[in-house]
Scaffold this motif. Structure first.
Motif, PDB file in Angstrom:
ATOM      1  N   ARG A  76       0.756  -0.855   0.043  1.00 29.22           N
ATOM      2  CA  ARG A  76      -0.220   0.198  -0.151  1.00 29.22           C
ATOM      3  C   ARG A  76       1.140   1.377  -0.357  1.00 29.22           C
ATOM      4  NH1 ARG A  76      -5.238  -0.771   1.443  1.00 29.22           N
ATOM      5  NH2 ARG A  76      -5.640  -3.818   2.197  1.00 29.22           N
ATOM      6  N   GLY A  77       0.161   2.713  -0.019  1.00 28.88           N
ATOM      7  CA  GLY A  77       0.934   3.583  -0.046  1.00 28.88           C
ATOM      8  C   GLY A  77       0.376   4.669  -1.020  1.00 28.88           C
ATOM      9  N   GLU A  78       0.618   5.449  -0.389  1.00 24.28           N
ATOM     10  CA  GLU A  78       0.238   6.365  -1.085  1.00 24.28           C
ATOM     11  C   GLU A  78       0.688   7.368  -3.246  1.00 24.28           C
ATOM     12  OE1 GLU A  78      -0.251  12.136  -0.449  1.00 24.28           O
ATOM     13  OE2 GLU A  78       0.436  10.113   1.366  1.00 24.28           O
ATOM     14  N   ALA A  79       0.172   6.788  -3.624  1.00 23.06           N
ATOM     15  CA  ALA A  79       0.549   7.646  -4.598  1.00 23.06           C
ATOM     16  C   ALA A  79       1.058   9.180  -5.327  1.00 23.06           C
ATOM     17  CB  ALA A  79      -0.144   7.281  -6.019  1.00 23.06           C
ATOM     18  N   LEU A  80       2.748   8.925  -5.706  1.00 19.41           N
ATOM     19  CA  LEU A  80       3.270  10.269  -6.252  1.00 19.41           C
ATOM     20  C   LEU A  80       2.339  11.187  -7.650  1.00 19.41           C
ATOM     21  CD1 LEU A  80       6.721   9.536  -6.699  1.00 19.41           C
ATOM     22  CD2 LEU A  80       5.553  10.822  -3.879  1.00 19.41           C
ATOM     23  N   GLY A  81       2.163   9.778  -7.906  1.00 17.93           N
ATOM     24  CA  GLY A  81       0.816  10.188  -9.506  1.00 17.93           C
ATOM     25  C   GLY A  81       2.270  10.390 -10.534  1.00 17.93           C
ATOM     26  N   THR A  82       1.939   9.934 -11.872  1.00 17.97           N
ATOM     27  CA  THR A  82       2.716   9.829 -12.835  1.00 17.97           C
ATOM     28  C   THR A  82       3.074  11.459 -13.590  1.00 17.97           C
ATOM     29  OG1 THR A  82       0.331   9.331 -14.586  1.00 17.97           O
ATOM     30  CG2 THR A  82       1.639   8.085 -13.730  1.00 17.97           C
ATOM     31  N   ALA A  83       2.334  12.456 -13.079  1.00 16.99           N
ATOM     32  CA  ALA A  83       2.459  14.192 -12.919  1.00 16.99           C
ATOM     33  C   ALA A  83       3.638  14.567 -12.619  1.00 16.99           C
ATOM     34  CB  ALA A  83       1.445  15.021 -12.858  1.00 16.99           C
ATOM     35  N   VAL A  84       4.497  14.073 -11.893  1.00 19.45           N
ATOM     36  CA  VAL A  84       5.480  13.932 -11.452  1.00 19.45           C
ATOM     37  C   VAL A  84       6.757  13.230 -12.069  1.00 19.45           C
ATOM     38  CG1 VAL A  84       5.111  13.393  -8.896  1.00 19.45           C
ATOM     39  CG2 VAL A  84       6.158  11.956 -10.345  1.00 19.45           C
ATOM     40  N   LEU A  85       6.332  12.595 -13.504  1.00 17.74           N
ATOM     41  CA  LEU A  85       7.585  12.429 -14.364  1.00 17.74           C
ATOM     42  C   LEU A  85       7.745  12.668 -15.677  1.00 17.74           C
ATOM     43  CD1 LEU A  85       6.454   8.255 -14.134  1.00 17.74           C
ATOM     44  CD2 LEU A  85       7.548   9.508 -13.226  1.00 17.74           C
ATOM     45  N   GLY A  86       6.551  14.035 -15.051  1.00 23.13           N
ATOM     46  CA  GLY A  86       7.327  15.272 -16.858  1.00 23.13           C
ATOM     47  C   GLY A  86       6.929  14.927 -17.779  1.00 23.13           C
ATOM     48  N   GLY A  87       7.698  15.727 -19.427  1.00 27.57           N
ATOM     49  CA  GLY A  87       7.200  14.661 -20.139  1.00 27.57           C
ATOM     50  C   GLY A  87       8.517  14.304 -20.860  1.00 27.57           C
ATOM     51  N   ASP A  88       9.592  14.370 -20.129  1.00 23.56           N
ATOM     52  CA  ASP A  88      10.270  14.112 -20.958  1.00 23.56           C
ATOM     53  C   ASP A  88      11.764  13.379 -19.858  1.00 23.56           C
ATOM     54  OD1 ASP A  88      12.837  13.991 -22.397  1.00 23.56           O
ATOM     55  OD2 ASP A  88      13.568  15.755 -22.479  1.00 23.56           O
ATOM     56  N   ALA A  89      10.921  12.266 -19.582  1.00 24.27           N
ATOM     57  CA  ALA A  89      12.826  11.257 -18.998  1.00 24.27           C
ATOM     58  C   ALA A  89      14.331  11.929 -19.083  1.00 24.27           C
ATOM     59  CB  ALA A  89      12.247  10.316 -18.855  1.00 24.27           C
ATOM     60  N   MET A  90      14.261  12.809 -19.908  1.00 23.30           N
ATOM     61  CA  MET A  90      16.388  13.003 -20.173  1.00 23.30           C
ATOM     62  C   MET A  90      16.529  13.752 -19.541  1.00 23.30           C
ATOM     63  SD  MET A  90      17.318  11.095 -22.994  1.00 23.30           S
ATOM     64  CE  MET A  90      18.815  11.614 -23.298  1.00 23.30           C
ATOM     65  N   GLN A  91      14.792  14.764 -19.313  1.00 21.75           N
ATOM     66  CA  GLN A  91      15.307  15.907 -17.851  1.00 21.75           C
ATOM     67  C   GLN A  91      15.256  15.240 -16.550  1.00 21.75           C
ATOM     68  OE1 GLN A  91      16.033  18.417 -19.507  1.00 21.75           O
ATOM     69  NE2 GLN A  91      15.878  17.738 -21.808  1.00 21.75           N
ATOM     70  N   TRP A  92      15.345  14.269 -16.461  1.00 22.75           N
ATOM     71  CA  TRP A  92      15.005  13.537 -15.183  1.00 22.75           C
ATOM     72  C   TRP A  92      16.477  13.235 -13.747  1.00 22.75           C
ATOM     73  CZ3 TRP A  92      12.540   8.575 -14.570  1.00 22.75           C
ATOM     74  CH2 TRP A  92      10.890   8.493 -14.857  1.00 22.75           C
ATOM     75  N   PRO A  93      16.869  14.510 -12.964  1.00 19.37           N
ATOM     76  CA  PRO A  93      17.920  14.456 -12.745  1.00 19.37           C
ATOM     77  C   PRO A  93      19.138  13.818 -12.716  1.00 19.37           C
ATOM     78  CG  PRO A  93      16.091  14.662 -10.895  1.00 19.37           C
ATOM     79  CD  PRO A  93      15.230  14.221 -12.295  1.00 19.37           C
ATOM     80  N   GLN A  94      19.803  13.518 -12.400  1.00 20.72           N
ATOM     81  CA  GLN A  94      21.058  12.320 -12.821  1.00 20.72           C
ATOM     82  C   GLN A  94      21.501  11.835 -10.753  1.00 20.72           C
ATOM     83  OE1 GLN A  94      24.559  13.590 -14.639  1.00 20.72           O
ATOM     84  NE2 GLN A  94      25.377  11.038 -14.825  1.00 20.72           N
ATOM     85  N   VAL A  95      20.806  10.871 -10.728  1.00 20.52           N
ATOM     86  CA  VAL A  95      21.401  10.003  -9.182  1.00 20.52           C
ATOM     87  C   VAL A  95      22.454   9.228  -9.782  1.00 20.52           C
ATOM     88  CG1 VAL A  95      20.308   9.490  -7.137  1.00 20.52           C
ATOM     89  CG2 VAL A  95      19.029  11.738  -8.533  1.00 20.52           C
TER      90      VAL A  95
END
Length: 311
Positions: free
Chosen positions: A199-218
């Motif tokens: 179970r858990g609280e969903a972050l939702g797909t909106a946090v993923l944005g429109g371009d995964a290439m722009q995700w922060p590097q971790v």
């Protein structure tokens, strides 16, 4: 199972379950991601009577799993789970990064219907291939009417996304959930449950944005005997936004590396400690950096990435 929720959607991403080798006796020299999801389903006669929909989302070796595929998977799962006739989703996946994908989907979706990830440790051409049974068991979990959240089904065991990890490089029973043990088992199509579904609280797909290439590097760095500051400094200079430390013992870090990490954290770099040994990190008076609790390094990296995306 209610009559309006009978369909199981199977999303293919490649992996060993879809792999082929030139020799049926070769369990390691195969090429992953060669067999389409429709062929995988057709190789399991018992599934012929089940209302299934198949979709090829990707076709790759899961060691090469990308953020873009993760984003696509999350969106496709979300869309299918919203359909009233769909009981749940099965994802065929390589085992190398299965635990990371599972935790990513659980945190983003926290679905009320089941999303079951399965795969194989032997290619589709093996003499004793494990993929067909794993796929059959995964569908059984969806159709049991008991499941919810993201789980993995391998070797007759059902594992919660948060706890399972790959613990062996070769054996077919390569997955384990540590002290918690499996969430359930599948025995001849029947699901026997031992614990609570994720179970858990969903972050939702909106946090993923429109371009995964722009995700922060971790990235992940490892503390070890003789660990220094060079790797940390190089990654900071390269512009990474977060670092997970695969720590020794109870979240400890070599003093030289720790000093560099504390300084980088003061300057805005997000840092999480995770133990490389298994188990959870217990808090102590000496802690100078936040911990990922029980998450192993690969999942801690997913967690930190999602925290940065959600900020």
């Amino acid at each position: 199972m209610q009559s309006n929720a009978q369909t199981v959607v199977v999303l293919g991403t490649g992996g060993t379950i879809a792999g082929k080798a030139a020799d049926a006796g070769d369990n390691v020299g195969y090429t992953a991601g060669q067999v389409g999801v429709q062929q995988l389903v057709q190789a399991v006669p018992a599934l012929a009577l089940v209302p299934l929909e198949m979709e090829q989302v990707a076709q790759l070796d899961s060691k090469d799993m990308s953020h873009e595929v993760w984003r696509t998977l999350a969106l496709r799962c979300e869309q299918h789970l919203a359909r009233p006739e769909v009981a749940g989703v099965v994802i065929t996946h390589g085992t190398d990064t299965m635990e990371e994908t599972a935790w990513f989907l659980q945190r983003v979706l926290a679905p009320g219907k089941p999303v079951v990830i399965t795969g194989a440790m032997r290619p589709s051409t093996a003499l004793l291939r494990d993929g067909p049974q794993n796929l059959l068991d995964a569908v059984a979990v969806v159709r049991s009417g008991q499941a919810r959240g993201v789980v993995a089904v391998m070797s007759g065991q059902v594992h919660a996304a948060q706890r399972f990890r790959k613990v062996h490089a070769y054996r077919v029973d390569a997955f384990d959930s540590g002290d918690a043990g499996p969430l359930a088992v599948v025995e001849e199509g029947a699901v026997k449950v031992f614990g609570e579904w994720p179970r858990g609280e969903a972050l939702g797909t909106a946090v993923l944005g429109g371009d995964a290439m722009q995700w922060p590097q971790v990235e992940v760095v490892t503390s070890h005997a003789g660990a220094g500051v060079a790797v940390v400094k190089a990654l900071v200079s390269a512009g990474v936004k977060g670092l997970v430390v695969a720590c020794t013992g109870n979240g400890t870090i070599h003093r030289d590396m720790e000093e560099a990490l504390i300084e980088a954290n003061r300057q805005g770099l997000a840092v999480l400690r995770s133990t490389r040994t298994g188990g959870r990190i217990l808090p102590t008076i000496h802690d100078s950096l936040p911990s990922a609790d029980e998450l192993p390094p690969a999942k801690a990296r997913v967690e930190l990435l999602l925290r940065l995306l959600s900020a």
